[in-house]
Enzyme design. Structure first.
Site, PDB file in Angstrom:
ATOM      1  CG  ASP A  52     -12.446  13.407   7.599  1.00 30.93           C
ATOM      2  OD1 ASP A  52     -13.338  13.378   6.728  1.00 30.93           O
ATOM      3  OD2 ASP A  52     -11.247  13.216   7.328  1.00 30.93           O
ATOM      4  CD  GLU A 116     -10.996  14.187   1.657  1.00 33.11           C
ATOM      5  OE1 GLU A 116     -10.490  14.436   0.555  1.00 33.11           O
ATOM      6  OE2 GLU A 116     -10.752  14.890   2.664  1.00 33.11           O
TER       7      GLU A 116
HETATM    8  C1  LIG Z   1      -8.911  29.278 -14.052  1.00 28.79           C
HETATM    9  C2  LIG Z   1      -8.130  28.212 -13.367  1.00 28.79           C
HETATM   10  C3  LIG Z   1      -7.780  28.476 -11.929  1.00 28.79           C
HETATM   11  C4  LIG Z   1      -7.710  27.207 -11.128  1.00 28.79           C
HETATM   12  C5  LIG Z   1      -7.278  27.448  -9.749  1.00 28.79           C
HETATM   13  C6  LIG Z   1      -7.650  26.355  -8.830  1.00 28.79           C
HETATM   14  C7  LIG Z   1      -8.369  26.905  -7.658  1.00 28.79           C
HETATM   15  C8  LIG Z   1      -8.608  25.902  -6.584  1.00 28.79           C
HETATM   16  C9  LIG Z   1     -10.039  25.767  -6.208  1.00 28.79           C
HETATM   17  C10 LIG Z   1     -10.460  25.016  -5.196  1.00 28.79           C
HETATM   18  C11 LIG Z   1      -9.537  24.419  -4.189  1.00 28.79           C
HETATM   19  C12 LIG Z   1      -9.343  22.958  -4.373  1.00 28.79           C
HETATM   20  C13 LIG Z   1      -9.620  22.172  -3.129  1.00 28.79           C
HETATM   21  C14 LIG Z   1      -9.913  20.765  -3.544  1.00 28.79           C
HETATM   22  C15 LIG Z   1     -10.597  19.954  -2.484  1.00 28.79           C
HETATM   23  C16 LIG Z   1      -9.598  19.408  -1.541  1.00 28.79           C
HETATM   24  C17 LIG Z   1     -10.155  18.374  -0.639  1.00 28.79           C
HETATM   25  C18 LIG Z   1      -9.086  17.990   0.324  1.00 28.79           C
HETATM   26  O1  LIG Z   1      -8.667  18.746   1.184  1.00 28.79           O
HETATM   27  N1  LIG Z   1      -8.561  16.765   0.214  1.00 28.79           N
HETATM   28  C19 LIG Z   1      -7.468  16.273   0.968  1.00 28.79           C
HETATM   29  C20 LIG Z   1      -6.182  16.553   0.298  1.00 28.79           C
HETATM   30  O2  LIG Z   1      -6.125  16.930  -0.881  1.00 28.79           O
HETATM   31  O3  LIG Z   1      -5.144  16.375   0.968  1.00 28.79           O
HETATM   32 ZN   LIG Z   2     -12.559  17.841   1.669  1.00 30.11          ZN
HETATM   33 ZN   LIG Z   3      -9.545  18.972   3.014  1.00 33.60          ZN
END
Ligand SMILES: CCCCCCCC/C=C\CCCCCCCC(=O)NCC(=O)O
Ligand SMILES: [Zn+2]
Ligand SMILES: [Zn+2]
Length: 430
Positions: A52, A116
């Site tokens: 999704d 999810e």
């Molecule tokens: C050196 C440290 C820097 C850290 C910075 C963080 C960078 C972020 C990297 C990735 C993005 C995170 C996305 C996580 C997955 C999210 C999945 C999702 O959308 N789940 C639903 C929700 O959270 O509502």
């Molecule tokens: Zn995701």
């Molecule tokens: Zn997401």
């Protein structure tokens, strides 16, 4: 979602016809694959993804978000980074392996949830409880999450890979103000909309306190210390002294501010019924992502104190505490096999370190099956890409999608060993 089920049957024929693979649909639209390995003594593991996506309208996109168009070497579309890349990448890796007569040694599960983005209640939760009832225990679980980060953090020259060994908690509140409607020609001093707007503005103007250095983010920066240029390498190696200064710098950017504190996001706002009617109601939704050193109760307390207005009714839509920290020591098979595979596929990375996943994932439904949960998306993110996740012009380069497939292909093969992997294998094997 039904079309997705038909589509994977069509494009991954070997997955659906292999005698090693058992497929079932759970909760209406989620997919659970059991891949039977030859060695029953090796504990199985799980690869998790979801099919999704969050909504997207055409506005602001270079190509329509559900057209799946390729442009300049990038595949554009909602879900290309979150999380179709993993859902398709895992199955494509398995299809490829089966085509090459691969015989799995360690059993594994592939679970592709269908809800999810709205809590995983009918997908991941049902799959987890089904496996739990069958007495399944997992060696480790790999899910979406952190990534290879390139230029996201100033002062680090080489790209680094962060594997989420925990994830922040979450609390979503509904704030409501009700008032007596009437004629807009003789309004009260404040309307329900004004009262609520002031309350959410107070929340935005008073962020929750910095907790930097009090949670597992400390280990991230300690392990990355050698990747920073001078003098930041000294600063990061001595956070016992410099944490307050580092926290202030990290707070400048939304992506790094998320590591410092429980974040506040006002995401929905509704109110009023007509231009000349005093609004009878206003309501807002505010989503907080809870720093690992804080709890749901503590956040609620601080929010009540900041709003400090009894006219604003606060109700909890959903809440859960930050997740336990999975082990990442030398003996942790799951962490080490993922780390090893990252080095194989993303040979440019200077270091692989544990991190706090700032978003939430389906993996939290599997806490009773394993203590070893790792959140890593095999994607390469530059600073400018972060806003594409749940944002405009989400895209993945074809080269990076292919690397994602290679990542899962190697992860599956590397996990077949009972011991931790030793030497790096060559990509040219493919
Ligand atoms: C050196 C440290 C820097 C850290 C910075 C963080 C960078 C972020 C990297 C990735 C993005 C995170 C996305 C996580 C997955 C999210 C999945 C999702 O959308 N789940 C639903 C929700 O959270 O509502
Ligand atoms: Zn995701
Ligand atoms: Zn997401």
């Amino acid at each position: 979602m039904e079309e997705f089920g038909a589509y994977i049957r069509k494009v991954f024929p070997r997955v659906f016809s292999s005698s090693f693979v058992h497929h079932e649909v759970v909760g209406g639209f989620s997919h659970l694959f059991t891949v039977h390995g030859s060695d029953p003594l090796l504990q199985p593991y799980m690869l998790l993804a979801h099919l999704d996506v969050v909504p997207a309208s055409d506005e602001g996109w270079e190509v329509p978000p559900f057209s799946g168009q390729e442009r300049d070497g990038f595949l554009y579309g909602r879900g290309t980074l979150d999380d179709k890349n993993a859902a398709m990448g895992i199955l494509q890796a398995l299809e490829f392996l089966l085509k090459r007569n691969y015989k799995p040694i360690r059993s594994f599960y592939i679970a592709i949830g269908h809800d999810e983005e709205v809590s995983g209640r009918d997908g991941a939760r049902k799959i987890a409880s089904k496996l739990e009832s069958a007495g399944v225990r997992l060696s480790f679980l790999s899910d979406e999450g952190l990534a290879v980060l390139d230029g996201v953090m100033k002062g680090i020259e080489r790209p680094v890979a962060l594997v989420g060994t925990t994830e922040k908690g979450s609390i979503t509140l509904t704030l409501t103000v009700q008032s007596v409607p009437g004629h807009s020609s003789f309004p009260p001093k404040e309307t329900s909309i004004g009262i609520l707007a002031a309350a959410v503005s107070r929340l935005e103007q008073n962020p929750l306190p910095s907790l930097f250095g009090k949670g597992p983010e400390l280990a991230t920066f300690e392990q990355l210390a050698t990747q920073f240029t001078f003098p930041l390498n000294i600063v990061m190696a001595n956070l016992w002294l410099f944490a307050p200064i580092v926290a202030r710098i990290l707070a400048w950017k939304p992506s790094t501010n998320a590591l410092v504190r429980t974040t506040t996001a006002v995401t929905l706002f509704q109110g009023g019924v007509k231009a000349n009617v005093i609004p009878p109601f206003a309501n807002a939704t505010v989503n907080f992502r809870i720093h690992p050193a804080q709890t749901v109760e503590e956040v609620l307390e601080l929010v009540r104190a900041t709003i400090a207005d009894d006219r604003v009714k606060i109700s909890v839509q959903e809440a859960f505490n930050p997740l336990p920290v999975s082990p990442y020591d030398e003996d942790s098979f799951g962490f080490q096999v993922i780390r090893h595979t990252i080095h194989e596929i993303f040979s440019e990375v200077g270091a692989v370190a544990p991190g706090v996943c700032i978003g939430n994932t389906d993996s939290r439904h599997y806490l009773n099956l394993t203590k070893n949960i790792y959140r890593f998306s095999p994607i390469w993110l530059k600073a400018e890409d972060l806003s594409r996740i749940h944002g405009l012009n989400e895209r993945i380069s074809l080269e990076m999608y292919e690397r994602g497939v290679q990542f899962y292909l190697h992860l599956i093969q590397n996990s077949d060993t009972p011991e931790l992997p030793k030497a790096h294998k060559s990509l040219h094997e493919l």
